[in-house]
Design a protein around this motif. Structure first.
Motif, PDB file in Angstrom:
ATOM      1  N   GLU A  81       0.809  -1.096   0.110  1.00 26.73           N
ATOM      2  CA  GLU A  81       0.084  -0.027  -0.043  1.00 26.73           C
ATOM      3  C   GLU A  81       0.702   1.448  -0.076  1.00 26.73           C
ATOM      4  O   GLU A  81       0.618   2.065  -0.671  1.00 26.73           O
ATOM      5  CB  GLU A  81      -1.015  -0.066   1.206  1.00 26.73           C
ATOM      6  CG  GLU A  81      -1.968  -0.902   1.157  1.00 26.73           C
ATOM      7  CD  GLU A  81      -2.849  -1.315   2.412  1.00 26.73           C
ATOM      8  OE1 GLU A  81      -3.994  -1.549   2.143  1.00 26.73           O
ATOM      9  OE2 GLU A  81      -2.517  -1.122   3.222  1.00 26.73           O
ATOM     10  N   ALA A  84       2.099   1.573  -3.384  1.00 23.35           N
ATOM     11  CA  ALA A  84       1.067   2.215  -4.277  1.00 23.35           C
ATOM     12  C   ALA A  84       0.751   3.717  -4.222  1.00 23.35           C
ATOM     13  O   ALA A  84       0.647   4.362  -4.993  1.00 23.35           O
ATOM     14  CB  ALA A  84      -0.247   1.533  -3.883  1.00 23.35           C
ATOM     15  N   VAL A  85       0.860   4.287  -2.814  1.00 23.13           N
ATOM     16  CA  VAL A  85       0.810   5.848  -2.612  1.00 23.13           C
ATOM     17  C   VAL A  85       2.266   6.361  -3.435  1.00 23.13           C
ATOM     18  O   VAL A  85       1.687   7.259  -4.021  1.00 23.13           O
ATOM     19  CB  VAL A  85       0.799   5.842  -1.106  1.00 23.13           C
ATOM     20  CG1 VAL A  85       1.010   7.395  -1.079  1.00 23.13           C
ATOM     21  CG2 VAL A  85      -0.532   5.176  -0.522  1.00 23.13           C
ATOM     22  N   GLN A  88       1.383   6.490  -7.086  1.00 27.37           N
ATOM     23  CA  GLN A  88       0.517   7.457  -7.266  1.00 27.37           C
ATOM     24  C   GLN A  88       0.990   8.867  -7.293  1.00 27.37           C
ATOM     25  O   GLN A  88       0.684   9.744  -8.297  1.00 27.37           O
ATOM     26  CB  GLN A  88      -0.724   7.508  -6.429  1.00 27.37           C
ATOM     27  CG  GLN A  88      -1.993   8.471  -6.683  1.00 27.37           C
ATOM     28  CD  GLN A  88      -2.783   8.090  -7.648  1.00 27.37           C
ATOM     29  OE1 GLN A  88      -2.604   7.062  -8.480  1.00 27.37           O
ATOM     30  NE2 GLN A  88      -4.071   8.373  -7.830  1.00 27.37           N
ATOM     31  N   SER A 151      -7.300  12.517  -4.714  1.00 26.28           N
ATOM     32  CA  SER A 151      -6.555  11.466  -5.422  1.00 26.28           C
ATOM     33  C   SER A 151      -6.304  10.509  -4.425  1.00 26.28           C
ATOM     34  O   SER A 151      -6.020   9.237  -4.948  1.00 26.28           O
ATOM     35  CB  SER A 151      -5.326  12.099  -6.018  1.00 26.28           C
ATOM     36  OG  SER A 151      -5.478  12.992  -6.912  1.00 26.28           O
ATOM     37  N   PHE A 152      -6.149  10.771  -3.185  1.00 20.12           N
ATOM     38  CA  PHE A 152      -5.636   9.998  -2.290  1.00 20.12           C
ATOM     39  C   PHE A 152      -6.506   9.307  -1.002  1.00 20.12           C
ATOM     40  O   PHE A 152      -6.388   8.501  -0.386  1.00 20.12           O
ATOM     41  CB  PHE A 152      -4.339  10.566  -1.460  1.00 20.12           C
ATOM     42  CG  PHE A 152      -3.186  10.393  -2.430  1.00 20.12           C
ATOM     43  CD1 PHE A 152      -2.284   9.238  -2.371  1.00 20.12           C
ATOM     44  CD2 PHE A 152      -2.892  11.567  -3.168  1.00 20.12           C
ATOM     45  CE1 PHE A 152      -1.287   9.056  -3.482  1.00 20.12           C
ATOM     46  CE2 PHE A 152      -1.683  11.616  -4.039  1.00 20.12           C
ATOM     47  CZ  PHE A 152      -0.783  10.429  -4.188  1.00 20.12           C
ATOM     48  N   SER A 153      -7.563  10.156  -0.972  1.00 16.25           N
ATOM     49  CA  SER A 153      -8.618   9.811   0.017  1.00 16.25           C
ATOM     50  C   SER A 153      -9.159   8.519  -0.310  1.00 16.25           C
ATOM     51  O   SER A 153      -9.844   8.473  -1.636  1.00 16.25           O
ATOM     52  CB  SER A 153      -9.735  10.953   0.257  1.00 16.25           C
ATOM     53  OG  SER A 153      -9.121  12.171   0.728  1.00 16.25           O
ATOM     54  N   LEU A 155      -7.848   5.718  -0.801  1.00 19.66           N
ATOM     55  CA  LEU A 155      -6.887   4.752  -1.256  1.00 19.66           C
ATOM     56  C   LEU A 155      -6.465   3.856  -0.046  1.00 19.66           C
ATOM     57  O   LEU A 155      -6.285   4.133   1.094  1.00 19.66           O
ATOM     58  CB  LEU A 155      -5.502   5.462  -1.840  1.00 19.66           C
ATOM     59  CG  LEU A 155      -4.409   4.785  -2.513  1.00 19.66           C
ATOM     60  CD1 LEU A 155      -5.121   4.302  -3.914  1.00 19.66           C
ATOM     61  CD2 LEU A 155      -3.228   5.620  -2.895  1.00 19.66           C
ATOM     62  N   GLY A 156      -6.248   2.486  -0.568  1.00 24.54           N
ATOM     63  CA  GLY A 156      -5.760   1.788   0.580  1.00 24.54           C
ATOM     64  C   GLY A 156      -4.505   1.962   1.334  1.00 24.54           C
ATOM     65  O   GLY A 156      -3.401   2.590   1.008  1.00 24.54           O
ATOM     66  N   VAL A 158      -4.342   4.570   3.442  1.00 30.96           N
ATOM     67  CA  VAL A 158      -4.179   5.965   3.758  1.00 30.96           C
ATOM     68  C   VAL A 158      -5.408   6.282   4.808  1.00 30.96           C
ATOM     69  O   VAL A 158      -6.592   5.964   4.415  1.00 30.96           O
ATOM     70  CB  VAL A 158      -4.341   6.734   2.346  1.00 30.96           C
ATOM     71  CG1 VAL A 158      -4.465   8.281   2.746  1.00 30.96           C
ATOM     72  CG2 VAL A 158      -3.351   6.736   1.468  1.00 30.96           C
TER      73      VAL A 158
END
Length: 304
Positions: A81, A84-85, A88, A151-153, A155-156, A158
């Motif tokens: 995860e 992944a962040v 992104q 974009s990130f709210s 997201l796994g 986060v």
């Protein structure tokens, strides 16, 4: 028109109404000090906005074992995860808006926490695993922070995306409210000063009606009759303006620079230069009101 005679008449008027002149000085001093503080508050809001527009970061907080289940149903963020962040942030959709970013692990977060709050004893109740790992992001345009939030709210891994500037919304609201309140009080006080100057000049003219009559008989111009009375108001208002400048400088020096700037080092504050910059405006406003109210008052009296 003899300058010496004009000044002599002005001084005679000041001596005969010394109590009212002192009242004008005090009212001008208080009202112009409110004007100065209001102007400084507006400058402070602008300065803080500018400072945080350049220095504010967006924090992408990752999930911990202590995160709310609603935000982090799967628990602590996994390495996948986190990757992944990071991916992104490096993606073609987001990277054009990002100037730079840095990853902060729990050990680094704890060191920062201890550095900021350790002296108060708070750190003894906190452990490193209770703090969030985070990506700290500097945007090219801080006003586009909503893009990062979207974009990130969700997201796994986060827990939350937070713009640092949001912490200051309450401070900005307070400063703006205080500024509006100060402006209102200053307006009322300036009105009081205007009315007081007008009344004082009119009383001074009444007490010297015999001299005014003689000046009219010998052919003195209306302006030469008015000028000593106008100067009385100008002198009193100018003294009040100078006192307000001194009070404004003292507030900036002892309250802002020596107290706030040392206690709240996370932002910038107005300084002596800002106070000196508004000083001519304070004196100018005082003199302008004095000239206007004195001229109107004595003009009406001479017409009577």
């Amino acid at each position: 028109m003899r300058i010496g005679l004009i000044l002599q008449e002005m001084w005679a008027g000041i001596r005969s109404n010394i109590t009212m002149v002192v009242s004008i000085i005090l009212v001008a001093f208080v009202s112009l000090t409110f004007v100065g503080v209001t102007m400084l508050l507006q400058a402070q809001v602008g300065l803080m906005n500018s400072y945080w527009a350049k220095n504010a970061q967006v924090a992408i907080y990752l999930c911990t074992d202590y995160s709310p289940e609603t935000a982090c149903p799967t628990g602590i963020a996994t390495d996948g995860e986190k990757a992944a962040v990071k991916a992104q942030l490096d993606s073609a959709a987001v990277s054009p808006y990002v100037e730079s970013y840095a990853f902060e692990d729990q050990a680094q977060a704890y060191e920062k926490f201890v550095a900021e709050f350790g002296a108060t004893g708070t750190a003894q109740y906190i452990t490193a695993d209770q703090l969030n790992e985070a990506f700290w992001v500097n945007l090219k345009d801080p006003n586009q922070s909503d893009l990062l939030v979207e974009s990130f709210s969700g997201l796994g891994g986060v827990e939350e995306v937070r713009d640092q500037r949001s912490y200051l919304d309450g401070i900005f609201a307070f400063l703006n409210a205080a500024s509006l309140m100060g402006a209102g009080v200053a307006a009322v006080m300036l009105l009081s000063a205007t009315l007081l100057i007008s009344t004082t000049i009119r009383l001074s003219a009444i007490s010297r009606s015999r001299e005014i009559g003689i000046m009219r008989l010998v052919g003195a111009s209306r302006f030469s009759i008015q000028l000593p009375f106008i100067l009385e108001g100008v002198v009193a208002a100018a003294i009040g303006g100078l006192l307000s400048v001194g009070a404004t400088l003292a507030i900036v020096k002892y309250f802002v620079a020596d107290f706030l700037a040392t206690s709240l080092a996370f932002t910038s504050f107005v300084g002596i230069d800002d106070a000196l910059r508004i000083a001519p405006y304070l004196i100018g406003i005082g003199i302008g009101l004095a000239v206007l109210s004195s001229a109107i008052s004595i003009r009406r009296y001479l017409k009577a």
